[in-house]
Motif scaffolding. Structure first.
Motif, short mmCIF file in Angstrom:
data_model
loop_
_atom_site.label_atom_id
_atom_site.label_comp_id
_atom_site.label_asym_id
_atom_site.label_seq_id
_atom_site.Cartn_x
_atom_site.Cartn_y
_atom_site.Cartn_z
N TYR B 32 0.87 -1.16 0.00
CA TYR B 32 0.00 0.00 0.00
C TYR B 32 0.92 1.22 0.00
O TYR B 32 2.01 1.18 0.56
N LEU B 33 0.45 2.32 -0.59
CA LEU B 33 1.27 3.52 -0.71
C LEU B 33 0.54 4.71 -0.14
O LEU B 33 -0.69 4.84 -0.29
N PHE B 34 1.27 5.59 0.50
CA PHE B 34 0.70 6.73 1.21
C PHE B 34 1.55 7.98 0.97
O PHE B 34 2.77 7.89 0.79
N LYS B 49 -3.94 7.93 -0.29
CA LYS B 49 -3.43 6.57 -0.20
C LYS B 49 -3.84 5.78 -1.43
O LYS B 49 -4.91 6.02 -2.02
N TYR B 50 -2.98 4.85 -1.82
CA TYR B 50 -3.31 3.89 -2.87
C TYR B 50 -3.37 2.51 -2.24
O TYR B 50 -2.40 2.04 -1.65
N GLN B 96 1.00 -5.56 2.43
CA GLN B 96 -0.43 -5.82 2.41
C GLN B 96 -0.81 -7.00 3.30
O GLN B 96 -1.91 -7.51 3.21
N GLY B 97 0.09 -7.45 4.16
CA GLY B 97 -0.21 -8.58 5.02
C GLY B 97 -1.22 -8.25 6.10
O GLY B 97 -1.63 -7.11 6.27
N GLN B 98 -1.61 -9.25 6.85
CA GLN B 98 -2.64 -9.07 7.87
C GLN B 98 -2.08 -8.65 9.21
O GLN B 98 -2.81 -8.50 10.17
N LYS B 102 3.45 -2.22 9.11
CA LYS B 102 4.31 -1.13 9.54
C LYS B 102 4.63 -0.23 8.35
O LYS B 102 4.91 -0.69 7.26
N LEU B 103 4.61 1.07 8.61
CA LEU B 103 4.93 2.04 7.58
C LEU B 103 6.45 2.23 7.48
O LEU B 103 7.12 2.38 8.49
N VAL B 104 6.94 2.26 6.24
CA VAL B 104 8.33 2.62 5.96
C VAL B 104 8.30 3.94 5.20
O VAL B 104 7.62 4.05 4.17
N PHE B 105 9.02 4.92 5.72
CA PHE B 105 8.96 6.26 5.18
C PHE B 105 10.17 6.60 4.33
O PHE B 105 11.28 6.09 4.54
N GLY B 106 9.95 7.51 3.38
CA GLY B 106 11.05 8.15 2.70
C GLY B 106 11.64 9.25 3.57
O GLY B 106 11.17 9.52 4.68
#
Lengths: 113, 115
Positions: B32-34, B49-50, B96-98, B102-106
């Motif tokens: 997923y993308l944010f 978000k995508y 996309q797991g259940q 966790k978010l990974v940021f630029g």
């Protein structure tokens, strides 16, 4: 907003002292996260929790510990603060549903002198 | 594991000009993308978000982003910026797991709007 309160908002502490930051949420979100924000690094994950008493390490967990004894509270502890831990710390939460974004607190600015 | 690269650390533009903030990601699984925005001395606020479906995603404040799977990019655009858009912008990905997703940021892009 997801009702996330971080405390304190600002803190100055001396090297070698223990420090605890608190994140309190009122939305009953299952997942909670602690990030640190540093220039040029964006936000990096320190620890996260997927339920009461269930926590795991993130990318930059050395020197930090966490606890979650209640759904609404997630504590981040620096056992012995160092100058490299001077940063802005953000708490985030996310509900248990898939396809949802994370919600962020206002941040805690910590300075270790 | 995922990683995110924001190609510009600072972007200065004039008011009412168009802007594009670039984001590339790397992942071995579907993501997923944010895009989040951070105004001075505040927390992060979701812009858009995508998750799936249409690759063109519209967000708040007139921003939009396009997911390009072949180029592993998720660039943010606005056709005409305002002074109030001055902020730092972060691109982030999660698997996309259940699990905890966790978010990974630029590293962030500081957008400065000049009058």
């Amino acid at each position: 907003d997801a009702g996330i309160t971080q405390s304190p908002r600002h803190k100055v502490t001396e090297t070698g002292t223990p420090v605890t930051l608190r994140c309190h949420q009122t939305e009953n979100h299952r997942y909670m996260y602690w990030y640190r924000q540093d220039p040029g690094h964006g936000l990096r994950l320190i620890h996260y929790s997927y339920g009461v008493k269930d926590t795991d390490k993130g990318e930059v967990s050395d020197g930090y510990s966490v606890s979650r004894s209640k759904t609404e509270d997630f504590l981040l502890t620096l056992e012995s603060a160092t100058s490299s831990q001077t940063s802005v710390y953000f708490c985030a939460t996310r509900p248990p549903l898939m396809n949802t974004e994370a919600f962020f607190g206002q941040g805690t600015r910590l300075t270790v002198v | 594991a995922q990683s995110v690269t924001q190609l510009d650390s600072q972007v200065p533009v004039f008011e009412e000009a168009p802007v594009e903030l670039r984001c590339n990601y790397s992942s071995s699984v579907s993501v997923y993308l944010f895009w989040y925005v951070q105004y001075p001395n505040q927390g992060l606020q979701l812009l858009l978000k995508y998750l799936s479906g249409s690759t063109l995603v519209k967000g708040i404040n007139g921003f939009e982003a396009e997911f390009n799977k072949s180029q592993t990019s998720f660039h943010l655009r606005k056709p005409s910026v305002h002074i109030s858009d001055t902020a730092e912008y972060f691109c982030a990905v999660s698997d996309q797991g259940q699990g905890a997703q966790k978010l990974v940021f630029g590293q962030g892009t500081r957008l400065t709007i000049n009058p």
